[in-house]
Write a protein that holds these residues in place. Structure first.
Motif, mmCIF file in Angstrom:
data_model
loop_
_atom_site.group_PDB
_atom_site.id
_atom_site.type_symbol
_atom_site.label_atom_id
_atom_site.label_comp_id
_atom_site.label_asym_id
_atom_site.label_seq_id
_atom_site.Cartn_x
_atom_site.Cartn_y
_atom_site.Cartn_z
ATOM 1 N N THR A 1 5.530 10.102 7.950
ATOM 2 C CA THR A 1 6.066 11.598 7.842
ATOM 3 C C THR A 1 5.808 12.049 9.343
ATOM 4 O O THR A 1 4.563 12.041 9.933
ATOM 5 N N THR A 2 6.745 12.623 9.790
ATOM 6 C CA THR A 2 6.951 13.109 11.244
ATOM 7 C C THR A 2 6.335 14.531 11.401
ATOM 8 O O THR A 2 6.721 15.597 10.623
ATOM 9 N N GLU A 3 5.522 14.659 12.163
ATOM 10 C CA GLU A 3 5.046 16.260 12.442
ATOM 11 C C GLU A 3 5.147 16.504 14.239
ATOM 12 O O GLU A 3 4.818 15.654 14.977
ATOM 13 N N GLY B 1 3.617 14.617 18.924
ATOM 14 C CA GLY B 1 3.694 14.066 17.654
ATOM 15 C C GLY B 1 2.460 13.033 17.116
ATOM 16 O O GLY B 1 2.888 12.445 15.926
ATOM 17 N N SER C 1 1.792 12.953 13.151
ATOM 18 C CA SER C 1 2.588 12.108 12.526
ATOM 19 C C SER C 1 1.809 11.219 11.491
ATOM 20 O O SER C 1 0.844 10.600 12.412
ATOM 21 N N ASP D 1 1.263 7.862 8.550
ATOM 22 C CA ASP D 1 1.744 6.760 7.766
ATOM 23 C C ASP D 1 0.723 6.142 6.949
ATOM 24 O O ASP D 1 -0.364 6.030 7.319
ATOM 25 N N VAL E 1 1.726 4.554 12.212
ATOM 26 C CA VAL E 1 2.750 4.812 13.165
ATOM 27 C C VAL E 1 2.631 3.836 14.353
ATOM 28 O O VAL E 1 1.758 3.761 14.969
ATOM 29 N N TYR F 1 7.360 5.817 18.632
ATOM 30 C CA TYR F 1 7.706 7.315 18.678
ATOM 31 C C TYR F 1 8.938 7.286 19.670
ATOM 32 O O TYR F 1 9.025 6.650 20.617
ATOM 33 N N SER G 1 3.585 9.148 21.649
ATOM 34 C CA SER G 1 3.212 10.349 20.682
ATOM 35 C C SER G 1 3.503 11.661 21.478
ATOM 36 O O SER G 1 3.277 12.783 20.977
ATOM 37 N N VAL H 1 9.708 8.693 14.171
ATOM 38 C CA VAL H 1 8.522 7.965 14.168
ATOM 39 C C VAL H 1 8.822 6.637 13.191
ATOM 40 O O VAL H 1 9.601 6.859 12.147
#
Length: 674
Positions: free
Chosen positions: A251-253, A270, A273, A275, A279, A282, A295, A313
């Motif tokens: 999930t990308t943030e 980032g 994010s 997982d 992750v 990036y 990141s 990601v």
């Protein structure tokens, strides 16, 4: 008369007796030796049996012993190192000793062998003979226990078959009778030699192969813990490989500013994010162009307008997710020729504006759009007008003191900034600064209660406007007649609703009121831009009141010079639908939408951002930080919409009857096979 007797023979002396015995023994020995020689000669004349290899045994890791046996006698001189060959290993030398009619031969190897059984062979070339000349025929003996090399892995790897399976390949230097493999991860298992199959792939070594299935997402460690060869030699190992099963996308943030000035570097993060496994990659893009990995990411936007920052990601399993972040880039005076240098004092900056520029209006700020301050209160920039052939030097301090401010004004100082400009003068200085929502909350003041004050002998409140507001930050702008010491503090605006016209001197009216966006997510800011006009002949103040529906949600007293207009901004949380007005002048109809709806925005661009951030640094002061910061927003209870009284009781009964009837019909349909 007695007859006379013959005289007695003389007796032998002892020495004579010993000589006689010795002579007899010598004669016997000669006879025996002659007999043996005759017998040996006879035996050799009649010996037609060749010698043989009678047996072999291990002496040590590099020495074996074999016996060349014969019924008469082995000719030891006929035995040489070339007379023997080995099934494994290289023969370095031999040593031959007589043992009766046999010969004992020690075979010395150049090094230890990697097998338990070694076969010693003799050639059929007649080189080894007995005393009668009979040649040793082609023969062989077996020596056991010669394996001196521990088993080891020539190769260990996991070959991925698909997202949830892998082939384990453990290639050893020799065949194994024992192989222990441990699998650790979300689920665990232990494998032994019986779980593997040895294959012949015509490559050096013996591969042992097993395909395993990993049932759950996660990181697995596959480790070989021990080996045992056919000779019983055993070794412990810790050779391991990792397998990642990951069928779930990350999930990308993205966190970063939603508004920046042209030319300023913006930080985007980032690292939030997530997982289920982790992750590992990036990739950042700006308007579709890939620019960086990692990141975190920094970028300077040169062109005003709306730009899209994208982050993709990926996890170990190759799953990927992409998110986009909208950034509004505002046009701003040039920073060309401006240098901002930090000092040993982290709150102090040295500013030099060189004469090597073409613009008179310059924006003094660093590469990230910050001049001095911290995450709570930041002076972002100072805009000044200066002839292009002049150089400006300033000493800006962000932790200065303001003696007498709070006593003289009765207001709280949020931060103090002093600017030492020497004898140099500038025109039209304009400050842009920001205050975090958490700092406003701790001070117990509204966003519109903030103003910039200047020390001109007295503390004078300067006209201060809201530029934009997000959930975490409010950005302000104030114009000053000159440089001095400044305080960002609580405004002196009155907070009580007094009268519909709100007038106090002059002839002030609401000339225009505009709702920046007419649909806003619940809890976000509603921004209203208001223009006040003073049609009178003297300066006056006006108490402007913002209403949503019939409820007054904010007020602010504003001073307007005679014959002038002044623009102010209101910002309040979106809680309910209604008509927005300022002192009766309608700004627009507000519609509060849910988070998954798309808010609308007028074509002219708005001041409000939906992302909850204005700069990367200010995100640390967000209202959700858990320290009570931010603005308190009443969230309506959906259950409160259900009618009470008799109507509510009847509706509840109807809903219950419908649900019950549906359940009975569903059960009947299942029973009848429909």
């Amino acid at each position: 008369m007695n007859a006379s007797s013959s005289p007695a023979a003389p007796s032998a002396s002892p020495s004579e007796r010993w000589r006689a015995r010795a002579a007899v023994l010598a004669i016997v020995a000669v006879l025996v030796l002659s007999l043996l020689l005759a017998t040996s000669a006879l035996a050799q004349e009649s010996d037609d049996t060749p010698p043989t290899l009678a047996g072999g045994e291990r002496v040590n890791a590099t020495t074996m012993q074999v016996t060349v046996a014969d019924d008469t006698d082995v000719d030891e001189a006929s035995i040489d190192v070339e007379d023997f060959s080995l099934s494994d290993g290289d023969l370095a030398s031999i040593n031959v000793t007589e043992s009766g009619s046999n010969a004992t031969v020690k075979l010395f190897l150049e090094s230890g062998v990697n097998t338990d059984t070694v076969t010693v062979r003799s050639p059929a070339d007649g080189a080894v003979t007995d005393a009668a000349g009979n040649a040793l025929a082609s023969d062989s003996v077996t020596v056991t226990g010669m394996d001196s090399r521990l088993p080891f892995l020539r190769e260990f790897r996991l070959k991925r078959v698909n997202e949830s399976a892998a082939k384990i390949v453990a290639r050893s230097n020799e065949p194994l009778t024992g192989l222990d493999v441990e699998i650790r991860g979300p689920t665990s298992a232990n494998l032994t030699r019986a779980d593997f199959r040895a294959v012949d792939d015509n490559v050096f070594g013996v591969p042992h192969v097993r395909t395993v299935h990993f049932p759950e997402d996660g990181v697995y460690t596959v480790e070989v813990t021990s080996l045992e060869d056919e000779s019983g030699l055993f070794v412990n190992l810790t050779t391991a490989e990792t397998f990642v099963r990951d069928a779930t996308a990350p999930t990308t943030e993205i966190d970063g500013p939603s508004h920046v000035e042209a030319g300023d570097r913006a930080r985007f993060d980032g690292s939030a994010s997530t997982d289920n496994v982790g992750v590992v990659d990036y990739e950042w893009t700006v308007d579709g162009e890939t620019l960086a990995n990692g990141s975190g990411f920094e970028h300077a936007f040169d062109e005003p307008g709306t730009h899209r920052v994208g982050l993709t990601v990926a996890d170990e399993g190759g799953n990927a997710d992409t998110a986009n972040w909208s950034v509004t880039v505002h046009d701003a005076p040039s920073k060309r020729g401006v240098g901002v240098t930090a000092t040993n004092d982290s709150a102090r900056r040295l500013v030099v504006v060189s004469s090597n520029r073409t613009e008179e209006r310059v924006r003094i700020t660093d590469e990230y759009g910050r001049l001095v301050g911290d995450d709570d209160v930041t002076v972002r920039s100072l805009r000044v007008t200066l002839p292009t052939d002049e150089t400006l030097r300033l000493n800006v301090c962000g932790n200065a003191t303001a003696p007498g401010f709070e006593d003289g004004t009765g207001r709280e100082a949020l931060t103090v900034v002093s600017i030492d400009h020497g004898n140099e003068t500038v025109r039209d200085p304009t400050f842009r600064f920001s205050v975090s929502a958490s700092r406003l909350s701790r001070a117990g003041i509204s966003y519109s209660d903030v103003a910039l004050y200047r020390d001109d002998g007295n503390w004078t409140e300067l006209p201060t406007e809201v530029v934009r507001a997000t959930k975490s930050t409010v950005v302000y702008e104030a114009e000053s007649p000159g440089l001095s010491t400044f305080v960002v503090g609580a405004s002196g605006a009155e907070r009580d609703w007094e009268a519909s016209d709100g007038g106090d001197g002059g002839d002030i009216r609401v000339a225009d009121a505009r709702l920046v966006r007419d649909s806003v997510p619940l809890g976000e800011y509603v921004v209203v831009e208001v223009t006040l006009a003073n049609d009178g002949i003297e300066r006056g103040s006006f108490l402007a009141g913002l209403s949503v529906g019939s409820r007054v949600v904010d007020t602010r007293r504003v001073t307007v010079d005679a014959g002038e207009t002044r623009s102010v901004s209101f910002a309040t949380r979106a809680v309910s639908n209604g008509t927005v007005s300022v002192n009766g002048t309608v700004a627009g109809d507000l519609r509060v939408v849910t988070r998954d709806e798309t808010p609308t925005e007028e074509s002219g661009g708005g001041l409000l951002s939906n992302d909850g951030n204005d700069t990367g640094e200010e995100a640390n002061g967000s209202e959700n930080s858990g320290d009570g910061g931010g603005f308190d927003v009443p969230i309506p209870n959906p259950l409160a919409l259900w009618p009470d009284g008799l109507v509510g009781t009847v509706l509840t009964g109807i809903v219950g009857l419908v649900v019950g009837t549906y359940g009975v019909l569903k059960a009947l349909a299942i029973y009848l096979g429909y």
